[in-house]
Motif scaffolding. Structure first.
Motif, PDB file in Angstrom:
ATOM      1  N   PRO A   1       0.841  -1.198   0.000  1.00  0.00           N
ATOM      2  CA  PRO A   1       0.000   0.000   0.000  1.00  0.00           C
ATOM      3  C   PRO A   1       0.876   1.248   0.000  1.00  0.00           C
ATOM      4  N   SER A   2       0.310   2.336  -0.485  1.00  0.00           N
ATOM      5  CA  SER A   2       1.049   3.593  -0.464  1.00  0.00           C
ATOM      6  C   SER A   2       0.295   4.583   0.420  1.00  0.00           C
ATOM      7  N   ALA A   3       1.009   5.547   0.923  1.00  0.00           N
ATOM      8  CA  ALA A   3       0.399   6.537   1.820  1.00  0.00           C
ATOM      9  C   ALA A   3      -0.755   7.240   1.111  1.00  0.00           C
ATOM     10  N   GLY A   4      -1.848   7.445   1.845  1.00  0.00           N
ATOM     11  CA  GLY A   4      -3.008   8.115   1.284  1.00  0.00           C
ATOM     12  C   GLY A   4      -4.002   7.177   0.630  1.00  0.00           C
ATOM     13  N   GLN A   5      -3.594   5.912   0.416  1.00  0.00           N
ATOM     14  CA  GLN A   5      -4.491   4.947  -0.232  1.00  0.00           C
ATOM     15  C   GLN A   5      -5.670   4.604   0.693  1.00  0.00           C
ATOM     16  N   SER A   6      -6.860   4.463   0.088  1.00  0.00           N
ATOM     17  CA  SER A   6      -8.033   4.056   0.881  1.00  0.00           C
ATOM     18  C   SER A   6      -7.955   2.567   1.180  1.00  0.00           C
TER      19      SER A   6
END
Lengths: 266, 382
Positions: free
Chosen positions: B290-295
């Motif tokens: 996952p990446s930062a900001g991903q829901s």
């Protein structure tokens, strides 16, 4: 409490009226047939079996009765394969134009019997078979076939849709599946339909009237002819024999498949 | 998607590891615009009990019917014992099936129903009565041979259907939700009965159901299906503990989903914020990080959450959140609390309390604290 009681009385009154209205004609004919007098009257004048003895002697009535049985037999024998296959096809398979086909099969119901009778008379006349008895059986079958199809369709429609797949899963090839599983499973409907067809053909009057001549009158036509000359209690007696036949058919039905199947058309 | 098996799981399965009994390869079933089965592939080892689990319309029954041979796949291949069966009609396949509504032959007796496959498959007529008797005994209906089908109870009809499916010793047994119509007690009894008979005969079995409990109880393996696709193929414990996606996590067990967005990612853990509440959990998909900001949504099971009146009683847990009890449901062996969490945008979660000493400690409206461990939160992409 009084309303509940009032409701009970009201319902019972309705039931009694219905029972009387429905059974009155039968009871009157039954009573009249045992009269000792020479006129059809109700209540009968004295009791005797002399009119039954008289119809047993009357060869014309007896022969007409046998002819009616023959017509009913032909009708039923033709209706069983035709109605069974059509009924199963309509109930179980995605038949093309199914709705149109169903309406077409109901046509004999929607056309007045006199119309069907005239049509059949013209057809049989052209075919040169008017004046024979077996075409009358075919005619009865044609006009009453929807009853047979209904009975079989109702029976086939209540079956588990997976029944034939289960037979295949058990190793049965298609023909065996049909003969050993589908057909026996709709037997209650076939029996119901067959007895209906038999009774209806036995009683059929209007179409027979148009298709028979003086040599091959069926029983209802014979009775009608007699009424036009003199009304004697032997007609009541022969009517009772008729009613007896119907009662017998219903008893057989009850024994074979149960009346509930017939009444609910399961 | 395959989940790693532990050595212990292998040992628990009886008998030697057999050859592949059923092989399904890229099978599709398309009805007009509707894709009932979408690229299904799996292998089933001989002697195993597989359950295909999914909601109605997930394609599980269609898949089963294609294996039985009642429907032909639009594309793809099905092989039984290594032999492709694409052109083999159902009556030539060695498959016994118990149907949803049983499809027993109404005009035959119990014994005649059981004898039917033997007659159709041309078994020696002299051996048929003994074999029928043996299988009626197997399903504990030895004394009911001459009963008509409608004279038998629902449970007895089930048993006759099982006997009919097994009497010819098929290579494969298929169960098409035959227990769905039974009441709960009888259903649970029959589940164990299926399990007993399957173990006794060692017949490879594929069972279709929407009942997650049944799947967990009876199966060696579970395939979870949704919208025509296989979502997961794993052992029951792995299906429960390591769901491969949020559908599986939500379909099996009572699962609370907490939606948020990712704030930080480490090797094994994902930090995310739901409402104003910082949360932590394990990232499930191994292929993408996952990446930062991903829901994302975090899934936490109702039995992994504890409830207490004060936060200090939950201080062994990594996450504690204040909430208020909305509803209390007494279920006998446990109490279910519905707790609303203000800091999670008023999300309502369900909590199981199995501790009898605390039963009915809280009432609706009570201020409580709930807590759980980060390792029990599985994080899925939204």
């Amino acid at each position: 409490m009084t309303t509940a009681r009032g409701k009970t009385i009201f319902l019972w009154t309705l039931v009694m009226i219905s029972v009387v209205v429905l059974s009155a004609p039968t009871l009157v004919v039954l009573g009249a047939s045992f009269t000792a007098g020479n006129m059809i009257t109700f209540p009968p004048q004295g009791l005797s079996l002399k009119w039954y003895a008289s119809i047993a002697q009357a060869t014309d009535l007896r022969e007409a009765f046998l002819r009616s049985l023959y017509v009913a037999l032909i009708c039923t024998l033709v209706a069983i394969p035709v109605g069974t296959l059509a009924g199963i096809a309509l109930a179980k398979y995605a038949v093309r134009f199914e709705k149109a086909l169903q309406i077409y099969l109901l046509l004999p119901f929607t056309i007045p019997l006199i119309g069907s009778g005239i049509g059949l008379m013209l057809i049989f006349g052209n075919a040169g078979i008017l004046g024979q008895l077996w075409p009358v059986g075919i005619a009865c079958c044609v006009i009453n076939l929807p009853f047979m199809i209904w009975a079989v369709t109702a029976s086939a429609g209540s079956l588990d849709p997976d029944l034939e797949l289960a037979a295949a899963n058990c190793g049965a090839p298609p023909l065996q599946t049909f003969l050993l599983v589908t057909l026996p499973a709709v037997t209650p409907g076939v029996i119901t339909g067959s007895l209906l067809m038999f009774i209806l053909a036995l009683n059929e009057f209007l179409v027979s009237l148009l298709l028979v001549d003086a040599r091959i009158v069926t029983l209802p036509v014979q009775i009608y002819n007699s009424i036009r000359s003199i009304i004697t209690p032997d007609l009541a007696a022969i009517s009772v024999v008729f009613i007896g036949c119907a009662a017998l058919a219903i008893t057989i039905l009850d024994r074979l498949v149960g009346l509930d199947v017939f009444l609910k058309s399961k | 998607m395959a989940v790693a098996e532990t050595g212990l799981d292998r040992l628990a399965v009886e008998g030697p590891v057999g050859s592949t009994a059923v092989s399904v390869r890229n099978v599709n079933m398309v009805f007009g615009d509707y894709r009932a089965v979408d690229d299904a592939s799996f292998d089933l080892q001989e002697g195993k009990f597989l359950t295909i689990l999914g909601p109605s319309g997930s394609g599980k029954t269609t898949l089963l019917r294609m294996i039985a041979g009642f429907q032909a796949p639009t594309s793809g291949e099905i092989a039984i014992n290594g032999i492709p069966v694409g052109h083999v009609p159902p009556n030539k396949r060695s498959i016994g099936m118990v149907f949803q509504k049983l499809a027993l032959f109404p005009h035959m007796t119990a014994a005649q129903n059981v004898a039917f496959p033997l007659k159709m498959r041309r078994f020696d007529a002299r051996t048929i009565p003994a074999r029928v008797a043996k299988y009626l005994d197997l399903v504990k209906l030895g004394g009911f041979a001459n009963r008509r089908i409608h004279e038998l109870s629902g449970g007895q009809q089930q048993r006759i259907a099982i006997a009919r499916a097994l009497v010819f010793e098929p290579d494969l047994l298929l169960l098409d939700e035959p227990l769905a119509a039974l009441d709960r007690k009888l259903r649970e009894e029959m589940q164990l009965e299926f399990r007993r008979i399957q173990r006794e005969l060692g017949v490879t079995t594929i069972n279709v159901t929407h009942d997650q409990r049944e799947a967990l109880v009876v199966s060696d393996e579970i395939i979870v299906m949704d919208k025509g696709r296989i979502q997961q193929n794993a052992k029951p414990s792995a299906t429960y503990r390591q769901p491969s996606n949020s559908f599986v996590a939500g379909f099996i067990g009572v699962t609370n989903f907490l939606s948020g967005s990712v704030t930080d990612v480490t090797d094994s853990e994902v930090a995310f914020i739901a409402g104003t509440q910082p949360l932590c959990g394990r990232w499930v998909a191994t292929d993408v990080r996952p990446s930062a900001g991903q829901s994302v949504k975090g899934a936490v099971r109702a039995e992994q959450i504890r409830v207490a009146a004060t936060p200090d009683r939950l201080d062994d847990l990594q996450t504690t959140v204040a909430g208020s009890v909305m509803d209390v449901i007494f279920e006998g062996e446990r109490v279910v609390y519905e707790v609303r969490l203000a800091s999670l945008q008023d999300a309502t979660i369900r909590v199981f309390d199995h501790d009898p000493s605390q039963h009915a400690e809280f009432e609706a409206g009570a201020r409580v604290f709930v807590g759980w461990n980060a390792r029990d939160v599985l994080v899925f992409a939204e």
